[in-house]
Design a protein around this motif. Structure first.
Motif, PDB file in Angstrom:
ATOM      1  N   ASP A1444      44.006  46.162  20.042  1.00 60.75           N
ATOM      2  CA  ASP A1444      43.490  47.043  21.108  1.00 60.75           C
ATOM      3  C   ASP A1444      44.597  47.812  21.640  1.00 60.75           C
ATOM      4  O   ASP A1444      45.746  47.516  22.008  1.00 60.75           O
ATOM      5  CB  ASP A1444      42.951  46.243  22.306  1.00 60.75           C
ATOM      6  CG  ASP A1444      41.699  45.153  21.609  1.00 60.75           C
ATOM      7  OD1 ASP A1444      41.010  45.471  20.790  1.00 60.75           O
ATOM      8  OD2 ASP A1444      41.852  44.168  21.928  1.00 60.75           O
ATOM      9  N   MET A1445      44.128  49.233  21.833  1.00 62.25           N
ATOM     10  CA  MET A1445      45.167  49.974  22.586  1.00 62.25           C
ATOM     11  C   MET A1445      45.141  49.922  24.000  1.00 62.25           C
ATOM     12  O   MET A1445      46.046  50.327  24.787  1.00 62.25           O
ATOM     13  CB  MET A1445      44.870  51.521  22.227  1.00 62.25           C
ATOM     14  CG  MET A1445      44.918  52.217  20.844  1.00 62.25           C
ATOM     15  SD  MET A1445      46.437  51.747  19.913  1.00 62.25           S
ATOM     16  CE  MET A1445      47.444  52.869  20.958  1.00 62.25           C
ATOM     17  N   ILE A1446      43.939  49.251  24.739  1.00 58.58           N
ATOM     18  CA  ILE A1446      44.009  49.115  26.009  1.00 58.58           C
ATOM     19  C   ILE A1446      43.309  47.658  26.100  1.00 58.58           C
ATOM     20  O   ILE A1446      42.326  47.183  25.403  1.00 58.58           O
ATOM     21  CB  ILE A1446      43.215  50.258  26.738  1.00 58.58           C
ATOM     22  CG1 ILE A1446      43.388  50.190  28.098  1.00 58.58           C
ATOM     23  CG2 ILE A1446      41.696  50.285  26.432  1.00 58.58           C
ATOM     24  CD1 ILE A1446      43.469  51.683  28.814  1.00 58.58           C
ATOM     25  N   GLY A1447      43.353  47.177  27.246  1.00 57.73           N
ATOM     26  CA  GLY A1447      42.750  45.896  27.780  1.00 57.73           C
ATOM     27  C   GLY A1447      41.611  46.486  29.031  1.00 57.73           C
ATOM     28  O   GLY A1447      41.914  47.449  29.636  1.00 57.73           O
ATOM     29  N   ASN A1448      40.616  45.605  29.088  1.00 63.13           N
ATOM     30  CA  ASN A1448      39.606  45.937  29.884  1.00 63.13           C
ATOM     31  C   ASN A1448      39.543  44.827  30.698  1.00 63.13           C
ATOM     32  O   ASN A1448      39.221  43.542  30.764  1.00 63.13           O
ATOM     33  CB  ASN A1448      38.272  46.267  29.440  1.00 63.13           C
ATOM     34  CG  ASN A1448      38.449  47.415  28.297  1.00 63.13           C
ATOM     35  OD1 ASN A1448      38.526  48.685  28.575  1.00 63.13           O
ATOM     36  ND2 ASN A1448      38.425  46.966  26.985  1.00 63.13           N
ATOM     37  N   VAL A1449      39.288  44.903  32.066  1.00 71.74           N
ATOM     38  CA  VAL A1449      39.180  43.878  33.129  1.00 71.74           C
ATOM     39  C   VAL A1449      37.779  44.242  33.836  1.00 71.74           C
ATOM     40  O   VAL A1449      37.762  45.304  34.634  1.00 71.74           O
ATOM     41  CB  VAL A1449      40.136  43.709  34.023  1.00 71.74           C
ATOM     42  CG1 VAL A1449      39.855  42.598  35.143  1.00 71.74           C
ATOM     43  CG2 VAL A1449      41.351  43.185  33.226  1.00 71.74           C
ATOM     44  N   PHE A1450      36.656  43.429  33.917  1.00 67.71           N
ATOM     45  CA  PHE A1450      35.441  43.986  34.666  1.00 67.71           C
ATOM     46  C   PHE A1450      35.269  42.776  35.525  1.00 67.71           C
ATOM     47  O   PHE A1450      35.499  41.426  35.614  1.00 67.71           O
ATOM     48  CB  PHE A1450      34.320  43.640  33.790  1.00 67.71           C
ATOM     49  CG  PHE A1450      34.382  44.692  32.525  1.00 67.71           C
ATOM     50  CD1 PHE A1450      33.643  45.798  32.653  1.00 67.71           C
ATOM     51  CD2 PHE A1450      34.882  44.408  31.144  1.00 67.71           C
ATOM     52  CE1 PHE A1450      33.784  46.890  31.849  1.00 67.71           C
ATOM     53  CE2 PHE A1450      34.966  45.332  30.290  1.00 67.71           C
ATOM     54  CZ  PHE A1450      34.309  46.695  30.490  1.00 67.71           C
ATOM     55  N   PHE A1451      35.123  43.390  37.008  1.00 69.09           N
ATOM     56  CA  PHE A1451      34.480  42.500  37.907  1.00 69.09           C
ATOM     57  C   PHE A1451      33.159  42.499  38.231  1.00 69.09           C
ATOM     58  O   PHE A1451      32.544  43.584  38.675  1.00 69.09           O
ATOM     59  CB  PHE A1451      35.406  42.872  39.151  1.00 69.09           C
ATOM     60  CG  PHE A1451      36.733  42.732  39.208  1.00 69.09           C
ATOM     61  CD1 PHE A1451      37.631  41.660  39.396  1.00 69.09           C
ATOM     62  CD2 PHE A1451      37.521  43.926  38.918  1.00 69.09           C
ATOM     63  CE1 PHE A1451      38.716  41.470  39.475  1.00 69.09           C
ATOM     64  CE2 PHE A1451      38.920  43.680  38.839  1.00 69.09           C
ATOM     65  CZ  PHE A1451      39.668  42.616  38.955  1.00 69.09           C
ATOM     66  N   TYR A1452      32.515  41.432  37.866  1.00 65.63           N
ATOM     67  CA  TYR A1452      30.989  41.571  37.724  1.00 65.63           C
ATOM     68  C   TYR A1452      30.330  40.932  39.207  1.00 65.63           C
ATOM     69  O   TYR A1452      30.605  39.588  39.358  1.00 65.63           O
ATOM     70  CB  TYR A1452      30.570  40.662  36.411  1.00 65.63           C
ATOM     71  CG  TYR A1452      29.070  40.621  36.639  1.00 65.63           C
ATOM     72  CD1 TYR A1452      28.079  41.689  36.410  1.00 65.63           C
ATOM     73  CD2 TYR A1452      28.236  39.334  36.424  1.00 65.63           C
ATOM     74  CE1 TYR A1452      26.726  41.701  36.487  1.00 65.63           C
ATOM     75  CE2 TYR A1452      26.873  38.938  36.209  1.00 65.63           C
ATOM     76  CZ  TYR A1452      26.101  40.329  36.150  1.00 65.63           C
ATOM     77  OH  TYR A1452      24.773  40.233  35.941  1.00 65.63           O
ATOM     78  N   ASP A1453      29.943  41.660  39.930  1.00 64.89           N
ATOM     79  CA  ASP A1453      29.577  41.391  41.311  1.00 64.89           C
ATOM     80  C   ASP A1453      30.379  40.469  42.195  1.00 64.89           C
ATOM     81  O   ASP A1453      30.073  39.357  42.767  1.00 64.89           O
ATOM     82  CB  ASP A1453      28.261  40.798  41.100  1.00 64.89           C
ATOM     83  CG  ASP A1453      27.658  40.637  42.698  1.00 64.89           C
ATOM     84  OD1 ASP A1453      27.687  41.594  43.389  1.00 64.89           O
ATOM     85  OD2 ASP A1453      27.041  39.525  43.038  1.00 64.89           O
ATOM     86  N   ILE A1454      31.745  40.729  42.070  1.00 61.66           N
ATOM     87  CA  ILE A1454      32.723  40.208  43.097  1.00 61.66           C
ATOM     88  C   ILE A1454      33.179  41.182  44.309  1.00 61.66           C
ATOM     89  O   ILE A1454      33.073  42.382  44.087  1.00 61.66           O
ATOM     90  CB  ILE A1454      34.225  40.088  42.211  1.00 61.66           C
ATOM     91  CG1 ILE A1454      34.082  39.418  40.855  1.00 61.66           C
ATOM     92  CG2 ILE A1454      35.347  39.451  43.028  1.00 61.66           C
ATOM     93  CD1 ILE A1454      33.866  37.800  41.070  1.00 61.66           C
ATOM     94  N   PRO A1455      33.048  40.629  45.570  1.00 63.49           N
ATOM     95  CA  PRO A1455      33.221  41.553  46.752  1.00 63.49           C
ATOM     96  C   PRO A1455      34.294  42.384  46.454  1.00 63.49           C
ATOM     97  O   PRO A1455      35.428  42.041  46.273  1.00 63.49           O
ATOM     98  CB  PRO A1455      33.591  40.534  47.754  1.00 63.49           C
ATOM     99  CG  PRO A1455      32.986  39.294  47.093  1.00 63.49           C
ATOM    100  CD  PRO A1455      33.033  39.142  45.777  1.00 63.49           C
ATOM    101  N   LEU A1456      34.149  43.812  46.787  1.00 68.89           N
ATOM    102  CA  LEU A1456      35.297  44.855  46.603  1.00 68.89           C
ATOM    103  C   LEU A1456      36.185  44.347  47.210  1.00 68.89           C
ATOM    104  O   LEU A1456      37.455  44.660  46.547  1.00 68.89           O
ATOM    105  CB  LEU A1456      34.745  46.087  46.864  1.00 68.89           C
ATOM    106  CG  LEU A1456      35.381  47.193  46.620  1.00 68.89           C
ATOM    107  CD1 LEU A1456      35.870  47.311  44.937  1.00 68.89           C
ATOM    108  CD2 LEU A1456      34.708  48.586  47.185  1.00 68.89           C
ATOM    109  N   PRO A1457      36.437  44.034  48.458  1.00 69.98           N
ATOM    110  CA  PRO A1457      37.707  43.719  49.080  1.00 69.98           C
ATOM    111  C   PRO A1457      38.402  42.578  48.359  1.00 69.98           C
ATOM    112  O   PRO A1457      39.669  42.543  48.574  1.00 69.98           O
ATOM    113  CB  PRO A1457      37.324  43.011  50.494  1.00 69.98           C
ATOM    114  CG  PRO A1457      35.945  43.707  50.654  1.00 69.98           C
ATOM    115  CD  PRO A1457      35.176  43.848  49.384  1.00 69.98           C
ATOM    116  N   LYS A1458      37.872  41.630  47.775  1.00 76.44           N
ATOM    117  CA  LYS A1458      38.436  40.621  46.865  1.00 76.44           C
ATOM    118  C   LYS A1458      39.134  41.289  45.892  1.00 76.44           C
ATOM    119  O   LYS A1458      40.130  40.873  45.368  1.00 76.44           O
ATOM    120  CB  LYS A1458      37.493  39.623  46.365  1.00 76.44           C
ATOM    121  CG  LYS A1458      37.932  38.478  45.810  1.00 76.44           C
ATOM    122  CD  LYS A1458      39.047  37.395  46.535  1.00 76.44           C
ATOM    123  CE  LYS A1458      39.352  36.302  45.495  1.00 76.44           C
ATOM    124  NZ  LYS A1458      38.898  35.080  45.778  1.00 76.44           N
TER     125      LYS A1458
END
Length: 1823
Positions: A1444-1458
């Protein structure tokens, strides 16, 4: 503790003596009764019953199995939700009894507030909602997890402390006013010292609740003012209540980490108010920490943490209106008025008015201001006297004869003269406070007297006046007041002493004037004169005499405290030990030592010396501690069965390793001593001339290369045209194939040809695309491939580029519209007039194009020169540095990102040791068993070596199993197990063979559990080491500490060599290994290797659900910042941006500030590192990124805060909040969305074990459903028909006996062949029909061949959910958590690594070093355990190097401030732990006394003692540790584990074997010594089997000692009709409890003795200052006073007590009672109760409420259900499983240790433990 709950009861009783009228009392009691939830018959009937889980269906359909699993999870959730509300009944708790009783006590002082009709429908509704609220809060708080609170503080992060909860935490009637402030400051300072940031919030409306309690009211007001003016703490008082809009805005903007709040108030009203506060906070996604039950040690604070979940939001939304109405009712009051002696009434407003007028007068009298104590004293006295006199006058005029008659039952009011005398005493007290130093006040006698009923109302009245005075003064800004001494406004103890003196002693004829002293007299005179001036129209007499009337102020039974207990001689039992002298000699000089004839010395128990080698009386040899761990297999074994087991194990490890490594196993040949000189000689001869053989070999190699090159050229000729066609047909697929082909080539010239041809093809694709699009917008990703190929050619094939090639590249660049780059490449200037250029030009500048569109394709700085030490890749500079360190025998700390290749050095190190000897050992320390297995697999796949018989390459040692510990060259282990070997006297020969130790994930040094073991290992090893980690924020500090350890070892080894005796020399001769090890060049240098660049950038996305669609927004790292954070702490160093994000930041900066002066300079086309550069590299972009970040910080300096704010707001994503149930309902669709986006394989991190399985199950069911929809409706019918036919054919075939085929007739033979053919055809058809369509699976069938797949599935055949996992795996889905069997976990790991499984849901078990790289990481659930460190570890899995040229991190419904906090937070710094325990000290003494090589053992013990990371460069901590060491020795000597020479005696062995469980190990030994276990463990008559009753009692005893999990006190507030568990653990049987109490008494005595001994080391100056505000109480101008001296108690001993605690009557004797230690001990010593090895039978919180123990271990033994532990015992399934596993391990450890120490194999206790272990193991296997 007779009645610990009395503390809280008394406070409320005494403070609310007279606080309600008869009417109010009735209504309050009514309320309380209604609020107490005692279910009616209807309630009980309507309560929903909890249905039992459905049993597993024995259907072989996978759908049924998964549906069942998902249903079980839903049932569990439903149970936990419903049961909380439907099956609870109230226990009228002590605080409620207190709250009701307190309303009805005395009537002489009351503050009357609103009256309400409890029968009105509104109030009934209000009570109903409060009842629901209480149950909701109880259910939520009971599930609280006890965790370390300060896990991952970002510098700007903060939490909120509720001020009223803070006030209630320390509410105790015994606590004197100043001491109260001291305790609060200690609490806050403990947080401050640990780097925490917090704000304190006092809600305005909450003040109303304190009017009936003037003592608390005035404390609250003083506390607010003190914190505001005298500390740096931020205090908010502007919010009206917890439901106000202002407060909600504050929460939304700042999103605190958590809120500390109490679950209990002074009254039931306040408790309800706090419950609304808790419910509201949780509904806003803010976690709660309970104020009660907090504990702390030197480095951490622990508390009950409640995670906000969807259930909380749902409850609040559902009842919001009702809760708002209830809150209004709780804080809404009509105008309150005060009532004294039942008939004197006055509104509080009139008091307020009077205070206001009096302040105005005082300003005129004292225009220059004064000390707050003087001001408050004169104001309160003057106002009180005026108001009281006024009340009496009004009452006298309005009262007739009738009133007099009715007054007979009432207390008689105090006369005006009496009131004046009380105020004189108050003024005199303040005079003392102003001048008398704290050291003198600490000696004042302790009185047990209390005020009479007549005086008490006036004392409370004065507190009210003080409150109003402070409130009024806080609003006065034009008057200079010294507020420093706000914490010392009064002193009740001193006031009572003075009252007693004038009431009792003064009347005996002593003359007053002789005693007071001039200074005090003047002060007092001044105060009283001011009071009389302020009283205006009233006259209250002169200052002297103080008492004129004979009215009694104090109750007659006054007594002084008498000290009955005699404190033993202060001093230490002498110890004659070199180790003790070397380590703590300097401290010992300071401390008193007891004489040899002292009773404490003469009474010591004389035990037989403990022999580590033999049983103490039978002489039977004992096994080594490591041998007690179950042995899986041993290479030395001759047993054929065991040999087969070894082969099987090795075969598996080879197979498992093959999924980790591509390379084949390397055969290591032991190189007999080839000296360095010989090598050097060879090199020299090479320089002079080459031999004929060498010349021929070189010629052959050249010929082979030429042949290979020709072959590759032919291969390319064949593939050239098809590849070109493929690129033109589909650019992405074609380029992927081209790059795969390039990887197979070795010849550089062929690679160059391929690249040039690829470039031409890509350009053709771009030109064709431009022609098709015409004037429309173009897809620049096609142009990216053209420029990318140009970059590769210019960078990697520069030496092969000739003029025609360069001209071609120049032409291509012009064609793309990059004229400046073309000129730069060709070296020309000027314009080209080719008309076609504009048609194919990219309408973006070249620099912007490269940053924005090429982004992650930009080349990194890579070296081209190979390293002969590395075969398969060209190492970077930092990797070479590592290899150099290993070659030079140096130690190294390596900090580099996950997947950067730092572990390569570990295997290089192993290879080196394997090559250089057959005896040398490398130890690999991994933090988890999963990581151990992974490393073992990698070793097997990498190395093969022929060794002498009985020796093996690799051994394993964990707490569960071991193999080949002593006979392997590479030992892979966990820290606890290596520590056993390092500190074992009998393993020292083996430790000398260790040549290298590799510590993987060394950041575990900062963990909560087991961190000190990592420390012990790092300081006890003598050989070099490698310490690896991706997440250490202070590696320099760590390296310096380790360097200091190595310097110590350099000196120690020189000393050992110099002082070695003949016997030691003989030992060295015997130990051949040692000499070999010493031949290695010794190096004591510790190298730090830092590499911060990730190979792949990480793109972060915030995902939320809107309807049934997903909003996936890119999250720019800078969006996590705030202006305050940048201003105060700068931009975090590890907050890196991808090239595209850098451009995005620049564009937004330009947009936000259009007049930005540097906009032109920082334009990508103009930036100095980019201008006219054909190949922009990652390093160039980093410079640009740094420049932009600097500029952003500069904006704030230039006063552009608003612009920065706007910029950050602009970058922020805007996620949508969605319900929890909806989130999980659409989880499968989210996975599908990622699949569409080509973001799989992915790991989905979920912190709840049940949710992990459930989420995977839902994805599986979704694919099944999809398949059903898409398939032909007749398919099922056809499958059924084929199955039936196949069954019939098989049945017919069974009739033919295959062995008798010769006897069969030809017809039958033909039939049989026909049937066989039919069977095959039917099977093929059925296989086709049952095959999973590619659209309905995420699995990649090409990734794994069928045999490998079957081999992996074969391992699951006996596992509980093996079939289910197999079915999921076939769909490309897996789940992974620590409660699974190891084979299940390994199957998922292998299939994921091989690329077959694409979707894995997992807990944090995958975070720590497990090699499972993926394209994307998804955080699907928030948790308290998702902190900075875990986030780094988890997100590090994303982005597979080389894939992979890049890694992806997804936040699935985690509070934005967190999300923001995780992105910007720094990894916590390694500060070390409190490194010593008494058991460890015993182990060190045992090592020093019993090791073969005494000098080496002593050096190791000293290294552990001297080199704690916590005390590195901190002399204070080093001193504390020495003191603790001395105390531990005293304890061990007194308890009979050591003699006075420091030699182990008695049961020292058993205690050290159970060292992990201190202090329970000492208690267990005391039970054995007293024979309590033998008394209990009586088998059933005539057998060796024990009854259920005996075993149950044994579990009860063990559960009280080990694996203790305390529940929050509020969990006992209600009882639920629990399904199966008892939940709260019963007390120990009486005889066992007595033994524990006896043990505790000894420990407390010993600890108190230690505190008394070490008190003289305290910092006196510090002790007389408040810890947070630093207010100093060492009075400089005290000239003494006879009266003061007469109040002193010379028999009172307070040498080891904090002077502040002395004010509350605490004395040295109280140290002998453990509960008071934390409040009383001298703070500068840094010691607290956690260092005392006391086993608490009962623990209480600050309010004196008992914290119950969770009965999970006993409950499980009774019912064997893990589900019941999750629903009834409030545990997570994973936590419960591991707690039970640990408990089983403990039972087995005790059984094994007893079998060693017990001479009789049929001993009842031994048999009972063995039987219990077997039963418990069986129960655990069944779940």
């Amino acid at each position: 503790m007779d009645s610990a709950e009395d503390h809280f009861k008394k406070v409320v009783h005494n403070d609310a003596n007279e606080n309600a009228s008869d009417d109010d009392t009735d209504s309050e009691c009514d309320d309380s009764e209604k609020i107490g939830f005692i279910p009616t018959k209807e309630d009980k009937e309507s309560g929903s019953t909890i249905g039992s889980d459905e049993e597993d269906e024995t259907s072989d359909k996978e759908e049924a199995a998964v549906t069942q699993m998902v249903k079980e999870q839903e049932d569990r959730e439903k149970e936990t939700e419903d049961a909380d509300y439907s099956k609870a009944y109230n226990i009228l708790t002590t605080e409620e009894v207190t709250q009701q009783a307190s309303q009805t006590e005395s009537k002489d002082f009351r503050v009357l507030q609103h009256k309400c009709d409890s029968e009105s429908p509104e109030i009934r509704k209000h009570l109903e909602i409060l009842k629901k609220l209480r149950l909701h809060i109880w259910a939520s708080l009971s599930r609280a997890q006890y965790v370390s609170l300060l896990k991952d503080f970002v510098e700007s992060e903060f939490f909120v402390i509720d001020g009223d909860s803070l006030l209630l935490m320390f509410s105790d009637e015994e606590t004197q006013y100043l001491n109260y402030f001291y305790q609060i400051e200690c609490f806050l300072q403990d947080f401050t010292e640990k780097g925490a940031k917090y704000v304190i919030v006092f809600f305005e409306d909450a003040e109303q609740m304190y009017f009936p309690y003037p003592h608390f009211l005035f404390l609250r007001t003083a506390l607010i003012e003190h914190l505001k003016h005298n500390t740096g703490t931020t205090v908010h008082t502007e919010f009206s209540n917890c439901l106000s809009s202002k407060w909600e805005i504050f929460l939304k903007k700042s999103y605190p980490y958590f809120i500390i709040v109490s679950d209990i108030g002074l009254t039931s009203l306040q408790t309800d108010y706090l419950s609304i506060f808790i419910a509201h906070s949780l509904s806003k996604k803010i976690n709660i920490v309970l104020a009660s039950g907090q504990e702390y040690d030197i480095l951490r604070v622990y508390g009950y943490h409640v995670q906000s979940v969807y259930k909380h939001r749902l409850f609040f939304q559902k009842h919001e209106q009702d809760l708002r109405y209830a809150c209004e009712n709780l804080v809404r009051y009509e105008e309150p008025f005060v009532c004294l002696y039942e008939h004197l009434e006055l509104s509080l407003k009139s008091i307020q008015k009077e205070v206001c007028q009096t302040v105005h007068l005082l300003k005129q009298l004292w225009p220059e201001g004064s000390d707050i104590r003087r001001v408050v004293c004169v104001l309160a006295c003057a106002v009180e006297l005026k108001i009281y006199s006024n009340m009496l006058e009004n009452a006298n005029t309005s009262m007739g004869a009738k009133t007099e008659q009715s007054a007979r039952g009432r207390s008689k009011p105090l006369s005006p003269e009496g009131a004046a005398e009380l105020c004189r005493l108050q003024c005199l007290t303040v005079a003392f406070l102003l001048h008398m130093p704290l050291s003198q006040r600490a000696q004042i006698r302790i009185m047990k007297s209390c005020w009479t009923k007549q005086v008490l109302p006036l004392i409370k009245m004065q507190q009210l006046c003080t409150h109003f005075a402070l409130t009024q003064l806080s609003d006065t800004n034009d008057w200079k007041l010294d507020l420093t001494y706000l914490p010392d406004l009064n002193d009740d103890s001193l006031l009572i002493n003075l009252a007693h003196y004038y009431e009792v002693e003064y009347t005996e004829g002593l003359e007053f004037k002789k005693e007071l002293g001039k200074e005090m007299e003047n002060e007092y005179q001044c105060l009283w004169d001011t009071v009389t001036k302020l009283a205006v129209k009233y006259s209250f007499g002169d200052a002297f005499p103080i008492r004129k009337t004979s009215q009694l102020f104090l109750e007659q039974e006054q007594t002084f405290r008498v000290y009955e207990e005699e404190i033993p001689n202060i001093g230490l039992i002498p110890v004659k030990s070199d180790l003790v002298e070397d380590y703590a000699g300097d401290v010992l000089k300071e401390l008193p030592v007891l004489e040899s004839n002292d009773p404490a010395v003469t009474s010591l128990i004389k035990h037989k010396e403990f022999d580590e080698l033999h049983h103490w009386h039978s002489g039977r040899p004992l096994t080594e501690e490591y041998e007690r761990v179950r042995c899986n297999a041993n290479a030395k074994s001759k047993d054929p069965q065991e040999r087969r087991l070894i082969q099987k194990l090795q075969t598996f490890y080879h197979f498992y390793g093959s999924t980790l490594e591509d390379s084949t196993s390397k055969l290591i040949v032991y190189q007999e001593d080839v000296s360095g000189n010989a090598n050097a000689a060879v090199k020299k001869t090479q320089k002079k001339h080459k031999s004929k053989a060498e010349t021929i070999a070189e010629e052959n190699n050249r010929r082979l290369k030429t042949k290979e090159e020709k072959k590759e050229q032919e291969q390319w000729k064949t593939l050239c045209i098809p590849t070109e066609k493929e690129i033109k047909a589909n650019l992405t697929v074609g380029i992927n194939k081209l790059e795969k082909f390039l990887k197979t080539l070795k010849s550089k010239s062929v690679k160059f040809s391929v690249e040039m041809r690829g470039l031409s093809a890509c350009l053709e694709v771009w030109k064709e695309h431009c022609r098709q699009q015409g004037n429309k917008s173009k897809d620049l990703s096609k142009a990216v491939q053209v420029v990318r190929r140009i970059h590769i050619l210019l960078e990697k094939y520069q030496d092969l580029l000739e003029k025609p090639h360069l001209q071609k590249l120049t032409r291509y660049l012009r064609l793309l519209g990059f004229e400046n780059l073309a000129c730069s490449l060709s070296g020309q200037t000027g314009e080209n007039n080719d008309q076609n250029i504009s048609n194919y030009a990219i309408e973006v500048g070249p620099a912007r194009f490269q940053l924005q569109y090429m982004d992650y394709y930009l080349l990194r700085e890579e070296r081209n020169d190979p390293d002969p030490r590395v075969q398969h890749f060209i190492p970077d500079t930092w990797q070479r540095e590592l290899l150099d360190a290993v070659d030079n025998n140096e130690s190294a700390v390596i900090v580099a990102p996950t997947s950067s290749g730092k572990t390569y050095a570990s295997y290089y190190c192993m290879e080196k040791v394997l090559k250089t000897s057959n005896d040398g050992v490398v130890v690999y320390v991994a933090p988890t068993k999963a990581l151990v297995n992974q490393v073992v697999g990698t070793i097997y796949s990498r190395f093969t070596k022929k060794l002498p018989d009985g020796l093996v390459v690799c051994g394993v040692f964990t707490r569960d199993y071991r193999n080949d510990v002593m006979n392997s060259q590479i030992l892979v282990t966990v820290p606890q197990c290596l520590e056993i070997l390092m500190l074992s006297p009998r393993c020292q020969k083996w430790t000398k063979r260790i040549q290298y130790v590799i510590f993987d994930e060394v950041h575990c040094l900062g963990g909560e559990i087991g961190a000190e073991i990592w420390e012990h290992l790092l300081v006890t090893i003598r050989c070099p080491f490698l310490a690896l980690s991706a997440t250490v924020s202070n590696p320099e500090h760590l390296t310096e500490w380790l360097q200091s350890v190595k310097r110590y070892w350099q000196c120690a080894e020189n000393t050992i060599k110099g002082s070695s005796t003949n016997s030691e020399k003989n030992f060295t001769r015997k130990c051949k290994v040692k000499s070999k090890v010493q031949e290695q060049k010794k190096s004591y240098h510790v190298r730090l290797v830092l590499y911060e660049e990730r190979y792949n950038d990480l793109d972060k996305y915030v995902c939320s659900l809107k309807g049934s669609d997903f909003i996936i927004e890119h999250c720019h790292p800078c969006a996590a910042l705030t202006v305050n954070h940048i201003e105060n702490y700068g931009i975090p160093s590890d907050l890196s941006l991808s090239p595209r994000e850098s451009i995005q930041l620049y564009d937004t900066m330009v947009k936000v500030w259009q007049e930005w002066p540097r906009a032109q300079e920082l334009d990508p086309e103009e930036f100095v590192s980019f201008k006219n550069k054909v190949v922009i590299k990652k390093a160039d972009v980093r410079k640009y990124e740094q420049e932009l970040k600097k500029e952003l910080s500069k904006w704030i300096v230039l006063g552009q805060r608003q612009k920065v704010n706007e910029l950050l707001e602009h970058l922020k994503p805007k996620p949508v909040d969605c319900p929890e149930k909806e989130k999980w309902k659409h989880f499968a669709s989210f996975v599908d969305k990622l699949h569409e986006m080509d973001k799989l394989p992915a790991i989905f991190f979920i912190f709840n074990v049940d949710s992990v399985e459930c989420a995977a199950g839902n994805v599986f069911l979704s694919l099944l459903k999809k398949q059903k929809i898409e398939q032909d409706p007749n398919t099922e019918r056809e499958k059924k028909r084929l199955r039936d036919e196949l069954r019939k054919v098989k049945k017919m075939l069974t009739k033919f006996n295959p062995q008798d085929t010769k006897k069969l007739s030809s017809t039958k033979m033909e039939n049989m062949v026909l049937l066989s053919t039919t069977k095959k055809q039917l099977e093929k058809k059925l296989e086709r029909l049952t095959a999973i369509p590619s659209a309905c699976t995420y699995a990649d069938p090409k990734a794994v061949d069928k045999d490998t797949l079957m081999k992996i599935f074969h391992r699951l055949r006996f596992e509980r959910r093996g079939y289910l996992q197999q079915m999921m795996a076939l769909r490309g889905i897996g789940y992974h958590h620590r409660s699974m069997a190891i084979k299940e976990r390994q199957a998922v790991e292998m299939l994921f690594r091989l690329g077959y499984i694409k979707v894995v849901t997992a807990t944090s078990t995958l975070a720590l070093g497990i090699n499972m790289p993926c394209k994307s990481v998804v955080f699907a659930e928030d948790s308290v355990f998702l902190d900075a460190l875990t986030y780094r570890q988890m997100s590090g899995r994303a982005g597979r190097r080389g894939q992979d040229m890049i890694g992806n991190v997804f936040f699935y419904d985690i509070p934005l401030p967190k999300v923001e906090r995780l992105i910007k937070s720094n990894v916590p710094q390694l500060k070390g732990q409190f490194p010593l325990t008494i058991s460890l000290i015993l182990r060190l003494m045992l090592l020093a006394a019993k090791a073969d090589d005494k000098a080496d053992a002593r050096a190791k013990a000293l290294s552990v003692l001297k080199h704690s990371l916590m005390s590195f460069r901190k002399e204070r901590y080093a001193e504390i540790l020495k003191l603790y060491f001395m105390f531990s020795l005293q304890f061990l000597i007194k308890e009979g584990y050591l003699d006075q020479e420091g030699n182990p005696i008695g049961f020292a062995g058993l205690v050290t074997h159970l060292y992990y469980y201190e202090p329970s190990n000492f208690v267990l030994v005391s039970f054995l010594v007293k024979g309590l276990f033998h008394k209990l463990c009586q088998p059933i008559k005539g057998s060796t089997v024990f009854s259920e009753d005996v075993l149950e009692k044994l579990v009860l005893i063990l559960a009280n000692l080990f694996g203790r999990k305390y529940l929050p006190t509020c969990s006992m507030k209600y009882k639920r009709t629990f399904c199966q568990s008892k939940v709260f653990l019963e007390d120990l049987p009486e005889d066992f409890a007595d033994a524990v109490n006896e043990y505790n008494t000894k420990v407390e005595e010993n600890f108190a003795h230690f505190l008394l001994t070490t008190a003289k080391l305290a910092d006196t100056e510090q002790e007389y200052r408040l810890p947070l505000s630093k207010t100093d109480f060492t009075s400089k101008n005290w000239h003494g006073s006879e009266l003061a001296s007469s109040l002193m108690d010379n028999t009172k001993s307070v040498s080891a007590i904090s002077p502040f605690a002395c004010l509350s009557g605490v004395v040295d004797n109280d140290l002998f009672h453990g509960e008071i230690i934390n409040k009383a001990v001298l703070r500068s010593l840094g010691i607290n109760a956690t260092n005392c090895p006391r086993l608490y039978l009962n623990k209480y919180d600050n309010q004196g409420r008992r914290r119950p123990l969770n009965a999970y271990a006993l409950d499980f033994y009774k019912h064997g259900s893990l589900t019941a532990l999750t629903t009834d015992n409030w545990l997570n399934e994973g936590d419960a499983y591991y707690a039970l596993k640990d408990f089983l391990l403990l039972i087995k450890s005790i059984g094994t240790s007893l079998s060693e120490l017990c001479d009789d194999p049929n001993d009842n206790v031994l048999l009972a433990f063995q039987q219990l272990g077997e039963i418990y193991e069986e129960k655990l296997k069944c779940i």
